[in-house]
Design a protein around this motif. Structure first.
Motif, short mmCIF file in Angstrom:
data_model
loop_
_atom_site.label_atom_id
_atom_site.label_comp_id
_atom_site.label_asym_id
_atom_site.label_seq_id
_atom_site.Cartn_x
_atom_site.Cartn_y
_atom_site.Cartn_z
N LYS A 159 -0.72 -4.84 -0.80
CA LYS A 159 -0.57 -3.48 -0.27
C LYS A 159 -0.35 -3.53 1.25
O LYS A 159 0.31 -2.67 1.81
N MET A 166 2.34 -1.10 2.86
CA MET A 166 3.28 -0.53 1.88
C MET A 166 2.90 0.93 1.68
O MET A 166 1.85 1.25 1.13
N LYS A 168 5.21 3.29 0.43
CA LYS A 168 5.95 3.84 -0.71
C LYS A 168 5.06 3.82 -1.96
O LYS A 168 4.34 2.85 -2.18
N SER A 169 5.14 4.91 -2.73
CA SER A 169 4.33 4.88 -3.95
C SER A 169 5.24 4.54 -5.15
O SER A 169 6.26 5.17 -5.36
N LEU A 170 4.90 3.51 -5.86
CA LEU A 170 5.72 3.04 -6.98
C LEU A 170 5.00 3.30 -8.30
O LEU A 170 3.77 3.28 -8.37
N GLU A 174 7.34 -0.19 -12.32
CA GLU A 174 7.99 -0.88 -11.19
C GLU A 174 7.05 -1.94 -10.61
O GLU A 174 7.47 -3.06 -10.29
N ARG A 178 8.01 -5.84 -10.53
CA ARG A 178 8.41 -6.43 -9.25
C ARG A 178 7.32 -7.15 -8.47
O ARG A 178 7.59 -7.72 -7.42
N CYS A 186 4.54 -8.28 -2.80
CA CYS A 186 4.58 -6.83 -2.62
C CYS A 186 5.77 -6.30 -3.40
O CYS A 186 6.90 -6.78 -3.20
N ASP A 188 7.34 -3.49 -3.21
CA ASP A 188 8.33 -2.77 -2.40
C ASP A 188 9.07 -3.85 -1.59
O ASP A 188 8.55 -4.36 -0.59
N CYS A 191 9.57 -3.63 2.22
CA CYS A 191 8.30 -3.82 2.92
C CYS A 191 7.89 -5.30 2.86
O CYS A 191 7.34 -5.85 3.83
#
Ligand SMILES: Cc1cc2nc3c(=O)[nH]c(=O)nc-3n(C[C@H](O)[C@H](O)[C@H](O)COP(=O)(O)O)c2cc1C
Length: 369
Positions: A159, A166, A168-170, A174, A178, A186, A188, A191
Motif C-alpha cells: 500500500k 497507493m 487509487k482504490s482497486l 484487480e 495484479r 503494488c 497499481d 504507483c
C-alpha cells in the motif's frame, strides 16, 4: 511451557531454522485429512517471495526448493503432522565475522546476545533473520489451500513504500490479478514504478525504506473468533507482529477511528440481496473479536531495513567502547515486497486455525471412497 516457536491451537505451526543454518523448516499439526497437497503447491507460494527486480532486493536469490517430509500420502494430507523444509544453499557468512561483536542498530543482534548469553547463531541474523519467514510461507501455503476449499481468499499487497502511497482504490479482482505483477507487489502499476524509484534512490544513498502492506480476507463467514484473549483480531495481530520488521497492525479504519465520531465510524447494517451487509467497513470485518462476514481488512507497518550501508554509531561489546560501523553484504533496501506473501501466509494460518476452532472446517474434508 512452550519456547515460543509455535502458534495456533488446532492448526499448530512450529517453525525451526536459522538464516545460515542447514535448513529452514516448519511442522503443521492439525491440518484436516483429505486436502490435496503437493510440493508444487507450496513451491508456487515460495516463488512469490523471489526477488524479481535485482535493483530493489538483496543479492541473495533464495531459490528455495521445498521438500515435504511427512503428512502427505497419495497426494492428500493424512491428518498427521506435515513437515516441510528448504535447504539454505546460499548462505554467505563472511560479512558477519567482522561485525559479530558490533550489534547492528535496529537489528536483533544486541537483544539476542543478551538473552542467549552469546550462544545464539549470529550469522545472517540467525533466528531473527527474514529467512524465518520462509517457514511461515510453507505453512501459509497449506493454510491457503485449505481455506480455498471453503471459498476464503487472502490477498495482500503493498500500500505504501516510504512516503509513496497507493491512493487509487482497486476492486478485489484487480488486486487479486495484479498484486504480484510489479516487483514491489503494488497492484497499481503506475504507483509501483514510483515506489521502485524510491527504493532505488534510498539504496543509492546507502539507506533503506519501510512501508505499509494491506491484507484482505474475503468470504470469511460470520462467527469466527473466540472470546477475549483468543479473539480473532488479537490472534491476527500477534501473528503479524511475529514477522520481523513489522511494527504496527491496524484493522479497518484503524488509528484513524480515533478521530471519527461514532456516527462516522459505525458500519450501518442493511439488507442486500437477502443478506446482511454493511454500508462501510470501518471495523475491518471483525467486531468483538468475531468475524462479521464483511471482508477482513488489516494493515501492517513495516520498518526500514535495519542493515544499511551508511555509517552508524554502535558499541564494541567485548571492549565496551564506542565505535562506528558500515554494513556490507546482501541486504534488502526495503523488505516490504518480500514480506507481502508472508503477510498473506500469516493471515491464512490464523484464519485456518480459527475456522477449525469455530467448527467451519471439519477434521476430515471428505471421506475417501
Ligand atoms: C522478508 C524479510 C527480509 C528481511 N531482510 C532483512 C535484511 O536483508 N537485512 C536486515 O537488516 N533486516 C532484514 N529484515 C528485518 C529484520 O529481520 C528485523 O528487522 C530484525 O529481526 C529485528 O526485528 P524487529 O524489526 O521485528 O524488531 C527482513 C525482514 C523480512 C520480513
Amino acid at each position: 511451557m512452550l519456547a515460543g516457536n509455535s502458534i495456533g491451537k488446532e492448526f499448530v505451526v512450529t517453525s525451526f531454522g536459522e538464516s545460515h543454518g542447514k535448513y529452514i523448516g516448519v511442522v503443521v499439526d492439525g491440518c484436516p485429512a483429505g486436502l490435496p497437497l503437493s510440493e508444487t503447491d507450496v513451491q508456487a507460494e515460495l516463488d512469490r517471495r523471489l526477488p524479481l527486480q535485482p535493483k530493489i532486493v538483496s543479492g541473495r536469490i533464495e531459490k528455495d526448493a521445498v521438500q515435504i517430509l511427512s503428512g502427505v500420502f497419495n497426494g492428500f494430507t493424512t491428518g498427521a503432522p506435515i513437515s516441510m523444509t528448504v535447504e539454505n544453499k546460499e548462505a554467505d557468512s563472511s560479512d558477519y565475522e567482522a561485525i559479530k561483536d558490533l550489534p547492528r542498530p535496529g537489528h536483533a543482534d544486541y537483544t539476542a546476545r543478551i538473552k542467549y548469553g552469546g550462544f545464539s547463531d549470529y550469522r545472517g541474523g540467525g533466528r531473527f533473520s527474514g529467512r524465518v519467514t520462509v517457514a511461515m510461507i510453507m505453512a501459509g501455503a497449506v493454510a491457503k489451500k485449505l481455506l480455498r476449499v471453503f471459498d476464503v481468499d487472502v490477498l495482500a499487497y503493498t500500500k505504501a513504500i516510504g512516503n509513496v502511497v497507493m491512493s487509487k482504490s482497486l476492486g478485489f479482482e484487480e488486486i487479486r490479478k495484479r498484486r504480484y505483477e510489479a516487483a514491489v507487489r503494488c497492484p497499481d502499476l503506475a504507483c509501483a514504478e514510483a515506489m521502485e524509484e524510491a527504493i532505488v534512490k534510498a539504496r543509492k544513498e546507502g539507506d533503506s525504506l519501510g512501508g505499509i502492506i494491506e491484507c484482505l480476507a474475503l468470504n470469511v463467514p460470520a462467527g469466527v473468533g473466540e472470546p477475549l484473549f483468543d479473539s480473532l483480531d488479537a490472534d491476527l495481530a500477534k501473528m503479524l507482529l511475529t514477522i520481523p520488521a513489522v511494527k504496527g497492525v491496524e484493522f479497518g479504519a484503524g488509528f484513524k477511528a480515533a478521530e471519527l465520531r461514532g456516527s462516522e465510524n459505525n458500519d450501518a447494517y442493511l439488507m442486500r440481496k437477502g443478506k446482511i451487509d454493511t454500508l462501510t467497513n470501518n471495523a475491518g470485518g471483525i467486531l468483538g473479536g468475531i468475524s462479521s462476514g464483511m471482508p477482513i481488512m488489516v494493515r501492517v507497518a513495516v520498518k526500514p531495513t535495519p542493515s544499511i550501508a551508511k555509517e552508524q554509531r554502535t558499541v564494541n561489546l567485548p571492549k565496551m567502547e564506542n565505535t562506528t560501523m558500515k554494513i556490507t553484504g546482501r541486504h534488502d533496501p526495503c523488505v516490504v515486497p518480500k514480506a507481502v506473501p508472508v503477510v498473506e501466509s500469516a493471515v491464512a494460518i490464523i484464519l485456518a486455525d480459527h475456522m477449525i476452532r469455530a467448527g467451519f472446517i471439519p477434521k476430515v474434508l471428505k471421506e475417501r471412497k
